[in-house]
Design a protein around this motif. Structure first.
Motif, PDB file in Angstrom:
ATOM      1  N   THR A 173       0.836  -0.959  -0.050  1.00  0.00           N
ATOM      2  CA  THR A 173       0.111   0.076  -0.344  1.00  0.00           C
ATOM      3  C   THR A 173       0.760   1.414   0.158  1.00  0.00           C
ATOM      4  OG1 THR A 173      -1.612  -1.443   1.044  1.00  0.00           O
ATOM      5  CG2 THR A 173      -2.056   1.081   1.219  1.00  0.00           C
ATOM      6  N   ASP A 174       1.896   1.389   1.066  1.00  0.00           N
ATOM      7  CA  ASP A 174       2.485   2.292   1.031  1.00  0.00           C
ATOM      8  C   ASP A 174       4.107   2.204   1.090  1.00  0.00           C
ATOM      9  OD1 ASP A 174       4.063   5.051   1.489  1.00  0.00           O
ATOM     10  OD2 ASP A 174       2.895   5.188   3.635  1.00  0.00           O
ATOM     11  N   ILE A 175       4.731   2.656  -0.216  1.00  0.00           N
ATOM     12  CA  ILE A 175       5.940   1.888  -0.322  1.00  0.00           C
ATOM     13  C   ILE A 175       7.076   2.829   0.513  1.00  0.00           C
ATOM     14  CG2 ILE A 175       6.664   3.661  -2.238  1.00  0.00           C
ATOM     15  CD1 ILE A 175       8.053   0.836  -3.371  1.00  0.00           C
ATOM     16  N   THR A 176       6.575   4.144   0.956  1.00  0.00           N
ATOM     17  CA  THR A 176       7.520   4.731   2.005  1.00  0.00           C
ATOM     18  C   THR A 176       7.705   4.209   3.175  1.00  0.00           C
ATOM     19  OG1 THR A 176       5.681   6.352   2.756  1.00  0.00           O
ATOM     20  CG2 THR A 176       6.951   7.043   0.410  1.00  0.00           C
ATOM     21  N   CYS A 191      16.197   0.534  -4.781  1.00  0.00           N
ATOM     22  CA  CYS A 191      15.891   0.153  -6.035  1.00  0.00           C
ATOM     23  C   CYS A 191      14.322  -0.121  -6.217  1.00  0.00           C
ATOM     24  CB  CYS A 191      16.785  -1.187  -6.553  1.00  0.00           C
ATOM     25  SG  CYS A 191      18.400  -1.176  -6.222  1.00  0.00           S
ATOM     26  N   LEU A 192      13.732   0.743  -7.051  1.00  0.00           N
ATOM     27  CA  LEU A 192      12.270   0.901  -7.195  1.00  0.00           C
ATOM     28  C   LEU A 192      12.119   0.610  -8.624  1.00  0.00           C
ATOM     29  CD1 LEU A 192      11.444   3.788  -4.843  1.00  0.00           C
ATOM     30  CD2 LEU A 192      11.848   1.527  -4.287  1.00  0.00           C
ATOM     31  N   ILE A 193      11.294  -0.207  -9.074  1.00  0.00           N
ATOM     32  CA  ILE A 193      10.408  -1.262  -8.560  1.00  0.00           C
ATOM     33  C   ILE A 193      10.736  -2.579  -9.014  1.00  0.00           C
ATOM     34  CG2 ILE A 193       8.535   0.152  -7.624  1.00  0.00           C
ATOM     35  CD1 ILE A 193       7.046  -0.833 -10.179  1.00  0.00           C
ATOM     36  N   ASN A 194      10.285  -3.776  -8.286  1.00  0.00           N
ATOM     37  CA  ASN A 194      10.590  -4.940  -8.921  1.00  0.00           C
ATOM     38  C   ASN A 194       9.178  -5.249  -9.499  1.00  0.00           C
ATOM     39  OD1 ASN A 194      10.971  -7.750  -9.258  1.00  0.00           O
ATOM     40  ND2 ASN A 194      12.169  -7.828  -7.274  1.00  0.00           N
ATOM     41  N   THR A 195       8.637  -6.462  -9.935  1.00  0.00           N
ATOM     42  CA  THR A 195       7.473  -6.463 -10.743  1.00  0.00           C
ATOM     43  C   THR A 195       6.116  -6.668 -10.042  1.00  0.00           C
ATOM     44  OG1 THR A 195       7.915  -8.908 -10.636  1.00  0.00           O
ATOM     45  CG2 THR A 195       8.692  -7.988 -12.728  1.00  0.00           C
ATOM     46  N   VAL A 196       5.208  -6.231 -10.802  1.00  0.00           N
ATOM     47  CA  VAL A 196       3.708  -5.860 -10.155  1.00  0.00           C
ATOM     48  C   VAL A 196       3.316  -7.156 -10.217  1.00  0.00           C
ATOM     49  CG1 VAL A 196       1.592  -4.753 -10.180  1.00  0.00           C
ATOM     50  CG2 VAL A 196       3.780  -3.691 -10.894  1.00  0.00           C
ATOM     51  N   LEU A 197       2.397  -7.750  -9.316  1.00  0.00           N
ATOM     52  CA  LEU A 197       1.766  -9.221  -9.055  1.00  0.00           C
ATOM     53  C   LEU A 197       0.602  -9.134 -10.297  1.00  0.00           C
ATOM     54  CD1 LEU A 197       1.219 -10.247  -5.473  1.00  0.00           C
ATOM     55  CD2 LEU A 197       2.617 -11.619  -7.270  1.00  0.00           C
ATOM     56  N   GLY A 198       0.733 -10.116 -11.161  1.00  0.00           N
ATOM     57  CA  GLY A 198      -0.520 -10.223 -12.166  1.00  0.00           C
ATOM     58  C   GLY A 198      -0.771 -11.648 -12.371  1.00  0.00           C
ATOM     59  N   ILE A 225       3.462   3.334 -12.469  1.00  0.00           N
ATOM     60  CA  ILE A 225       3.564   2.730 -11.165  1.00  0.00           C
ATOM     61  C   ILE A 225       4.881   3.058 -10.516  1.00  0.00           C
ATOM     62  CG2 ILE A 225       3.131   0.737  -9.704  1.00  0.00           C
ATOM     63  CD1 ILE A 225       1.314  -0.463 -11.946  1.00  0.00           C
ATOM     64  N   ALA A 226       5.897   2.689 -11.329  1.00  0.00           N
ATOM     65  CA  ALA A 226       7.141   2.912 -10.785  1.00  0.00           C
ATOM     66  C   ALA A 226       7.461   4.709 -10.567  1.00  0.00           C
ATOM     67  CB  ALA A 226       8.303   2.354 -11.844  1.00  0.00           C
ATOM     68  N   LEU A 227       7.076   5.207 -11.506  1.00  0.00           N
ATOM     69  CA  LEU A 227       7.154   6.743 -11.376  1.00  0.00           C
ATOM     70  C   LEU A 227       6.583   7.263  -9.989  1.00  0.00           C
ATOM     71  CD1 LEU A 227       7.002   7.921 -15.323  1.00  0.00           C
ATOM     72  CD2 LEU A 227       8.964   8.117 -13.552  1.00  0.00           C
ATOM     73  N   ARG A 228       5.373   6.774  -9.948  1.00  0.00           N
ATOM     74  CA  ARG A 228       4.513   7.238  -9.058  1.00  0.00           C
ATOM     75  C   ARG A 228       5.222   6.969  -7.441  1.00  0.00           C
ATOM     76  NH1 ARG A 228       1.554   4.265  -4.706  1.00  0.00           N
ATOM     77  NH2 ARG A 228       0.796   2.846  -5.980  1.00  0.00           N
ATOM     78  N   MET A 229       5.880   5.743  -7.479  1.00  0.00           N
ATOM     79  CA  MET A 229       6.491   5.118  -6.423  1.00  0.00           C
ATOM     80  C   MET A 229       7.719   5.730  -6.106  1.00  0.00           C
ATOM     81  SD  MET A 229       5.290   1.306  -5.849  1.00  0.00           S
ATOM     82  CE  MET A 229       3.882   1.042  -5.157  1.00  0.00           C
ATOM     83  N   ILE A 230       8.661   6.218  -6.977  1.00  0.00           N
ATOM     84  CA  ILE A 230       9.843   6.908  -6.996  1.00  0.00           C
ATOM     85  C   ILE A 230       9.423   8.252  -6.411  1.00  0.00           C
ATOM     86  CG2 ILE A 230      11.654   7.849  -8.439  1.00  0.00           C
ATOM     87  CD1 ILE A 230      11.521   5.236 -10.034  1.00  0.00           C
ATOM     88  N   TRP A 231       8.327   8.952  -7.075  1.00  0.00           N
ATOM     89  CA  TRP A 231       7.915  10.174  -6.700  1.00  0.00           C
ATOM     90  C   TRP A 231       7.761  10.357  -5.113  1.00  0.00           C
ATOM     91  CZ3 TRP A 231       7.451  14.744  -9.288  1.00  0.00           C
ATOM     92  CH2 TRP A 231       6.647  15.777  -8.761  1.00  0.00           C
ATOM     93  N   ILE A 243      17.485   4.082  -7.402  1.00  0.00           N
ATOM     94  CA  ILE A 243      17.877   3.592  -8.436  1.00  0.00           C
ATOM     95  C   ILE A 243      16.283   3.362  -9.224  1.00  0.00           C
ATOM     96  CG2 ILE A 243      18.862   1.575  -9.801  1.00  0.00           C
ATOM     97  CD1 ILE A 243      20.103   2.561  -6.469  1.00  0.00           C
ATOM     98  N   GLY A 244      16.021   3.745 -10.298  1.00  0.00           N
ATOM     99  CA  GLY A 244      14.790   3.501 -10.788  1.00  0.00           C
ATOM    100  C   GLY A 244      14.436   2.298 -11.850  1.00  0.00           C
ATOM    101  N   ILE A 245      13.395   1.530 -11.779  1.00  0.00           N
ATOM    102  CA  ILE A 245      13.228   0.496 -12.501  1.00  0.00           C
ATOM    103  C   ILE A 245      11.744   0.454 -12.782  1.00  0.00           C
ATOM    104  CG2 ILE A 245      13.905  -2.015 -12.852  1.00  0.00           C
ATOM    105  CD1 ILE A 245      15.145  -1.925 -10.116  1.00  0.00           C
ATOM    106  N   GLY A 246      11.592  -0.289 -14.227  1.00  0.00           N
ATOM    107  CA  GLY A 246      10.095  -0.531 -14.332  1.00  0.00           C
ATOM    108  C   GLY A 246       9.638   0.351 -15.793  1.00  0.00           C
ATOM    109  N   GLY A 247       9.654  -0.618 -16.629  1.00  0.00           N
ATOM    110  CA  GLY A 247       9.115  -0.110 -17.872  1.00  0.00           C
ATOM    111  C   GLY A 247       9.976   0.930 -18.728  1.00  0.00           C
ATOM    112  N   ILE A 248      11.410   0.929 -18.433  1.00  0.00           N
ATOM    113  CA  ILE A 248      12.281   1.939 -19.185  1.00  0.00           C
ATOM    114  C   ILE A 248      12.352   1.294 -20.650  1.00  0.00           C
ATOM    115  CG2 ILE A 248      14.402   3.201 -19.043  1.00  0.00           C
ATOM    116  CD1 ILE A 248      14.063   3.140 -15.975  1.00  0.00           C
TER     117      ILE A 248
END
Ligand SMILES: Cc1cc2nc3c(=O)[nH]c(=O)nc-3n(C[C@H](O)[C@H](O)[C@H](O)COP(=O)(O)O)c2cc1C
Length: 317
Positions: A173-176, A191-198, A225-231, A243-248
């Motif tokens: 819910t709250d990554i912070t 390092c944000l983020i690993n994969t999203v459950l699907g 999702i990654a950008l929001r969590m890094i933000w 270290i940003g990760i996710g869909g780059i």
């Protein structure tokens, strides 16, 4: 002359582009035909555990759609950390590539035993603790419980001087809250983020495609999702390197992550679509910096948080 050199606290990299764990083989040998590994900021090894792991039953990957990404359920297949040190690390040293070692386990003791094997090795610029694998039983425990995350990071910090980066899960819910626990425990970066459950369903067999049912979703669709969590994380903890990760997949994506607060970024699923993606992004960043007259890439990290009246000039690279 623009400098791509990136500051991540104690870690300095020649540029901010890394290959993400699990998307470049065990030690990135697969990229040899495409470019020199030493042109990258760094590579992150496959997650390595104290004992070898055979991984999950097949099929282990499902393409959702090229525009969205894929689901994987590899199950942390790896040859074990001792094998890696003996048989793969010499290759990476020979390639003169900076290396981040990614470590995983089922229990705290597993992680500590694995770290113990490499704790004095100067070949590694950082240890990435995979606290967030969705593809094994209990794999998310350490990144969903702040107390467990705190204990893990602080125990690892006690036995090594290599900088430690905690790799966190978006399945929370709250990554912070978890980020704070890791920072309080001494994590040198996040390092944000690993994969999203699907989940994917096969309409002919009427069953989930992946034998374990759920898988980890990666690729372009998870970028927001990654950008929001890094933000959110950068806003609360601007001093901790992210270290940003996710869909780059492109230079534009990379720039967005840096502006959002990532000091470096990892290229993951994009490697399967275009093995040269990381190198193309490095070239794209150089052009962007020249055109925008940016002397150091560190200047733009977190800039999107400045409530500037002036819009940033349009990119034209
Ligand atoms: C096939 C595959 C295997 C992965 N294996 C690992 C792994 O072993 N350890 C880890 O920390 N992350 C692993 N990941 C997660 C990636 O490192 C990355 O965090 C995630 O895929 C999001 O980035 P992307 O959208 O750019 O792929 C894996 C991802 C994929 C697609």
């Amino acid at each position: 002359m623009s400098s791509l050199e990136t500051n991540l606290g104690k870690v300095k990299l020649k540029n901010p582009i890394l290959l993400a764990s699990g998307t470049c083989g065990v030690a990135a040998r697969e990229f040899e035909p495409y470019f020199k590994l030493s042109d990258l900021g760094s590579i992150v090894t496959k997650s390595l555990s104290i004992k070898p792991r055979v991984g999950n039953p097949t099929p282990r990957v499902v393409e959702v759609s090229p525009a969205c990404g894929m689901l994987n359920s590899i199950g942390l297949q790896n040859p074990g950390i001792e094998y890696f040190v003996k048989n793969e690390l010499p290759y990476l040293t020979e390639q003169k590539v900076t290396c981040v070692i990614n470590i995983v386990g089922e229990t705290l003791d597993d992680y500590l035993q694995a770290v113990d094997v490499i704790k004095n090795k100067s070949e590694f610029c950082a240890i990435e603790l995979n606290l967030s694998c969705p593809n094994v039983e209990g794999g998310l425990d350490f990144s969903q419980d702040p107390k467990k995350a705190f204990t893990m990071v602080s125990e690892v910090k006690k036995i090594t001087n290599i900088p430690v980066w905690a790799k966190l899960s978006p399945n929370i819910t709250d990554i912070t809250e978890i980020a704070k626990a890791c920072i309080d425990a001494g994590s040198d970066g996040l390092c944000l983020i690993n994969t999203v459950l699907g989940l994917a369903i096969n309409r002919w067999t009427k069953k989930p495609v992946l034998p374990r049912g759920v898988g980890g979703y990666s690729g372009p669709a998870i970028k927001p999702i990654a950008l929001r969590m890094i933000w959110e994380t950068y806003k609360k903890f601007p001093k901790t390197p992210i270290i940003g990760i996710g869909g780059i997949h492109t230079t534009d994506d990379a720039i967005e992550f840096l502006l959002c607060g990532a000091s470096a970024i990892q290229i993951g699923t994009a490697n399967f679509v275009n093995p040269k993606a990381s190198i193309e992004i490095i070239e794209g960043l150089k052009k962007y910096m020249e055109q925008m007259k940016i002397s150091s890439i560190n200047e733009i990290v977190g800039q999107a948080h400045l409530q500037s009246e002036k819009p940033l000039a349009k990119s034209a690279y």
